[in-house]
Design an enzyme around this catalytic site. Structure first.
Site, PDB file in Angstrom:
ATOM      1  N   LYS A   1       1.083  -1.156   0.090  1.00  0.00           N
ATOM      2  CA  LYS A   1      -0.112   0.089   0.189  1.00  0.00           C
ATOM      3  C   LYS A   1       1.078   1.133  -0.163  1.00  0.00           C
ATOM      4  CE  LYS A   1      -4.657   0.832   1.038  1.00  0.00           C
ATOM      5  NZ  LYS A   1      -5.352   0.945   1.715  1.00  0.00           N
TER       6      LYS A   1
ATOM      7  N   LYS B   1     -11.410  -5.695 -11.344  1.00  0.00           N
ATOM      8  CA  LYS B   1     -12.511  -5.837  -9.674  1.00  0.00           C
ATOM      9  C   LYS B   1     -13.158  -3.888  -9.685  1.00  0.00           C
ATOM     10  CE  LYS B   1     -11.413  -4.785  -5.505  1.00  0.00           C
ATOM     11  NZ  LYS B   1     -11.049  -5.168  -3.535  1.00  0.00           N
TER      12      LYS B   1
ATOM     13  N   LYS C   1     -13.022   2.198  -6.796  1.00  0.00           N
ATOM     14  CA  LYS C   1     -13.253   4.198  -7.209  1.00  0.00           C
ATOM     15  C   LYS C   1     -11.852   4.555  -8.402  1.00  0.00           C
ATOM     16  CE  LYS C   1     -13.414   6.535  -3.729  1.00  0.00           C
ATOM     17  NZ  LYS C   1     -12.533   7.754  -3.496  1.00  0.00           N
TER      18      LYS C   1
HETATM   19  P1  AMP Z   1     -12.698  -0.336  -0.071  1.00  0.00           P
HETATM   20  O1  AMP Z   1     -13.514   0.573  -0.251  1.00  0.00           O
HETATM   21  O2  AMP Z   1     -11.690  -1.118  -0.976  1.00  0.00           O
HETATM   22  O3  AMP Z   1     -11.886   0.081   1.413  1.00  0.00           O
HETATM   23  O4  AMP Z   1     -13.891  -2.075   0.364  1.00  0.00           O
HETATM   24  C1  AMP Z   1     -14.110  -1.174   1.648  1.00  0.00           C
HETATM   25  C2  AMP Z   1     -15.215  -2.661   1.716  1.00  0.00           C
HETATM   26  O5  AMP Z   1     -15.699  -2.983   0.112  1.00  0.00           O
HETATM   27  C3  AMP Z   1     -13.706  -4.184   1.949  1.00  0.00           C
HETATM   28  O6  AMP Z   1     -14.440  -4.439   2.988  1.00  0.00           O
HETATM   29  C4  AMP Z   1     -13.981  -5.041   0.490  1.00  0.00           C
HETATM   30  O7  AMP Z   1     -13.900  -6.458   1.113  1.00  0.00           O
HETATM   31  C5  AMP Z   1     -15.413  -4.462  -0.102  1.00  0.00           C
HETATM   32  N1  AMP Z   1     -15.488  -4.438  -1.470  1.00  0.00           N
HETATM   33  C6  AMP Z   1     -14.600  -3.213  -2.571  1.00  0.00           C
HETATM   34  N2  AMP Z   1     -14.572  -3.499  -3.600  1.00  0.00           N
HETATM   35  C7  AMP Z   1     -15.300  -4.370  -3.539  1.00  0.00           C
HETATM   36  C8  AMP Z   1     -15.788  -5.379  -4.734  1.00  0.00           C
HETATM   37  N3  AMP Z   1     -15.080  -4.762  -6.631  1.00  0.00           N
HETATM   38  N4  AMP Z   1     -16.676  -6.734  -4.711  1.00  0.00           N
HETATM   39  C9  AMP Z   1     -16.525  -7.033  -3.986  1.00  0.00           C
HETATM   40  N5  AMP Z   1     -16.447  -6.405  -2.311  1.00  0.00           N
HETATM   41  C10 AMP Z   1     -15.565  -4.996  -2.290  1.00  0.00           C
END
Ligand code: AMP
Ligand code: TRP
Length: 330
Positions: A114, A198, A201
């Site tokens: 990261k 995937k 954002k």
């Molecule tokens: P993030 O916004 O990447 O910090 O993710 C926040 C939560 O949403 C985490 O627990 C991820 O596992 C879930 N998450 C984020 N992006 C995805 C995606 N494309 N598909 C499934 N789960 C997601």
């Protein structure tokens, strides 16, 4: 009735999307019926990587509260609050820091990745706060003696570290103060974005949570289908089609039929996309309306968060007293 206690959190780091909903929030909405749930908007965690520009922070917190409520989290059933509003999170993170070996933090696999990734966005994460991210997360969970933590699989190393911290604390202070929390993984696989990577954002490939029916349609139109397929009667290959991936998630009742027709050249991509948009909008149109309604009630949102904060604090203060007593800190 003694329900197990769940704690989970999400960083308020900008517009929430359908991937977050399918991967995390949708699961919380189900869990709220069977567990005592505490859900926190973890603004201090957001600061660990976005400390240099905090101009959107308050806006992002409010938006996240609106997302959670419009998805169906019940603010009476669950404790919903902002992490920094309950000072014990910071206090416990400080105390846990005393017993956390540096090597544990340095070997978290996502740590170095990261730092590398975000340095390309001009963020310098070689900070004390960022290294301590998992300590703060451990504090969040054990402050409430939560036993279950619903998270994405990407959080497994953090959760393992929390468990190690619990064992170490209980061992050093010779008292079973905390239970070892367990991860609850949602079985949803990562939702792809409209370009097939995937949904994220940072790739600009999302479908925003609470998108209007028109927005949903527009985003689906941009999805790439089988490029070999020019005319409707050409036989399609759903395995390489993003619309098909979405049909599998959002249209379980018709997906088999659609797959067969696609392979036989009996349904065109335009029609297939139209069917998908209709299905997704059954779910999203409602959420869109609730979002719009809640956006017009800033006072209500503030009250919900204050109510949650008060309830969280009652538990946090009680447990903090016990933790400090175990450490002989008065
Ligand atoms: P993030 O916004 O990447 O910090 O993710 C926040 C939560 O949403 C985490 O627990 C991820 O596992 C879930 N998450 C984020 N992006 C995805 C995606 N494309 N598909 C499934 N789960 C997601
Ligand atoms: N690190 C988690 C994520 O990025 C967010 C988080 C912070 C969290 N504190 C937590 C999750 C406590 C579960 C429990 O998704």
């Amino acid at each position: 009735m003694n329900k197990e206690r769940i704690f989970s959190g999400m960083q308020p780091s900008g517009r929430f999307h359908l991937g977050n909903y399918m991967g995390a929030l949708g699961n919380w909405v189900k869990l709220q019926h069977d567990y005592e749930c505490i859900f926190s908007i973890v603004d201090l965690h957001a600061l660990t990587s976005s400390y240099a520009d905090t101009s959107q922070l308050q806006e992002n917190i409010r938006e996240m509260a609106i997302d959670w409520l419009s998805a169906g989290l019940d603010p009476e059933k669950n404790i919903i609050f902002v992490q920094s509003h309950v000072k014990e999170h910071a206090e416990l993170a400080m105390l846990l820091g005393m017993i956390t070996p540096l090597s544990w933090l340095e070997r978290v696999p996502t740590y170095k990745d990261k730092i590398q990734n975000l340095s390309t966005q001009g963020k310098d994460l070689r900070t004390y706060g960022f290294l301590g991210y998992p300590v703060l997360m451990a504090a969040d969970i054990i402050l409430y003696k939560a036993t279950r933590v619903p998270v994405g699989e990407d959080q497994s190393a953090h959760l393992e570290l929390t468990r190690e911290m619990v064992r170490r604390f209980n061992y050093i202070y010779n008292k079973e103060v905390f239970p070892e929390p367990q991860a609850v993984y949602s079985n949803a696989k990562g939702l792809p974005g409209i370009d097939g990577r995937k949904m994220s954002k940072s790739y600009d490939n999302t479908i925003p949570f609470g998108a209007s029916p028109e927005e949903v349609e527009a985003r689906i139109k941009m999805m790439i289908t089988d490029p070999q397929r020019i005319k409707k009667i050409d036989k399609g290959n759903p395995d390489i089609c993003i619309v098909y991936q979405f049909q599998k998630v959002f249209n379980t009742s018709e997906v088999e039929d659609i797959e067969r027709k696609c392979r036989a050249g009996e349904i065109g991509c335009v029609q297939c996309k139209k069917i998908l948009a209709e299905k997704m909008n059954v779910l999203l149109a409602d959420i869109h309306l609730r979002r719009e309604e809640l956006s017009r009630k800033p006072n209500y949102i503030r009250e919900v968060l204050e109510h949650g904060e008060k309830r969280a604090r009652v538990i946090a203060e009680k447990n903090m007293a016990e933790i400090k007593a175990a450490m002989n800190v008065f």
